[in-house]
Write an enzyme that holds these catalytic residues in place. Structure first.
Site, PDB file in Angstrom:
ATOM      1  N   PHE A 188       8.698  -1.081   0.835  1.00 43.65           N
ATOM      2  CA  PHE A 188       9.060  -0.245   1.990  1.00 43.65           C
ATOM      3  C   PHE A 188       8.641  -0.874   3.325  1.00 43.65           C
ATOM      4  CE2 PHE A 188       8.135   2.724  -1.555  1.00 43.65           C
ATOM      5  CZ  PHE A 188       9.447   3.085  -1.821  1.00 43.65           C
ATOM      6  N   ARG A 189       8.572  -2.165   3.339  1.00 42.96           N
ATOM      7  CA  ARG A 189       8.180  -2.876   4.565  1.00 42.96           C
ATOM      8  C   ARG A 189       6.788  -2.487   5.068  1.00 42.96           C
ATOM      9  NH1 ARG A 189      11.725  -6.357   6.023  1.00 42.96           N
ATOM     10  NH2 ARG A 189      13.820  -6.126   5.188  1.00 42.96           N
TER      11      ARG A 189
END
Ligand SMILES: Cc1cc2nc3c(=O)[nH]c(=O)nc-3n(C[C@H](O)[C@H](O)[C@H](O)COP(=O)(O)O)c2cc1C
Length: 212
Positions: A188-189
């Site tokens: 999710f970065r």
């Protein structure tokens, strides 16, 4: 949403990276892991320099030595990179270890290794590479397609069976870090970035966490 929460919980369970306070020790751990995880060239790094107009330049080189003094690669000091480094005394390095999902960025000052250190490393190189170091006028325009081969044959004949000494322009450059950044890809970065900074090579390190 629960996937995100689980990820956040898992991230807290990795103290090794998040609590490191010695960037050289952390680099040493990551590099050892990269040698296990990366089938090819874990020691490859992108070397960035700037020329006399401030125009950036970058190319791959190989890390040949590393300790608390810095990161050493070998090259022809009459090459573009060699001239840029001699003019500015600065360089940056980037490693990317694909299988580990990690990047390390280093920015710092440069110095040439001692003649004894360069001689010792040159002596370990295969004879063909030693002759190649004499034959290649790295980064300069080649007169014709055969020029390098002809030069290599000429140099091989010149040295015969004798020892090939290190060319005076061929040596090691040590990048002495003032900044070392460790980046670890997360889902999710939510990547982690820890940067260590110091004002001079003998100054203490400060540590910061950066948004990815
Ligand atoms: C994986 C890889 C490793 C390399 N390692 C070195 C190296 O250690 N030293 C070097 O002088 N050139 C190395 N090269 C070649 C450089 O990338 C570059 O082409 C050459 O040094 C000339 O660069 P310059 O004109 O900017 O000085 C390597 C290239 C690759 C693709």
């Amino acid at each position: 949403m629960s996937e995100l929460l689980n990820t956040l919980k898992a991230l807290r369970a990795e103290p090794d990276f998040a609590s490191a306070d010695d960037p050289f020790a952390l680099f040493g751990r990551w590099f050892a892991q990269a040698k296990e995880a990366e089938p090819e060239y874990p020691e490859a790094m992108c070397l960035a320099t700037v020329d006399e107009h401030g125009m950036p330049d970058a190319r791959m080189v190989l890390l040949k030595d590393f300790d608390e003094r810095g990161f050493v690669f070998y090259t022809n000091m009459e090459s573009a990179k060699g001239r840029q480094i001699m003019a500015t005394g600065k360089a940056a390095l980037t490693f990317w270890w694909r299988n580990l999902h990690r990047q390390v960025r280093i920015r710092g000052l440069t110095e040439q290794v001692s003649d004894a250190e360069a001689d010792a490393y040159f002596a370990t190189r295969p004879r063909g590479s030693q002759i190649g170091a004499w034959a290649s006028k790295q980064s300069r325009e080649m007169e014709d397609a055969q020029a390098l081969k002809k030069a290599a044959l000429r140099e091989a004949a010149r040295f015969g069976l004798g020892e090939v000494p290190r060319p005076p322009y061929w040596t090691g450059v040590r990048v002495i870090p003032l900044q070392m950044e460790f980046w670890h890809e997360r889902p999710f970065r939510l990547h982690e970035r820890i940067v260590f900074l110091r004002d001079a090579p003998d100054a203490p390190w400060r540590r910061k966490r950066l948004y990815p």
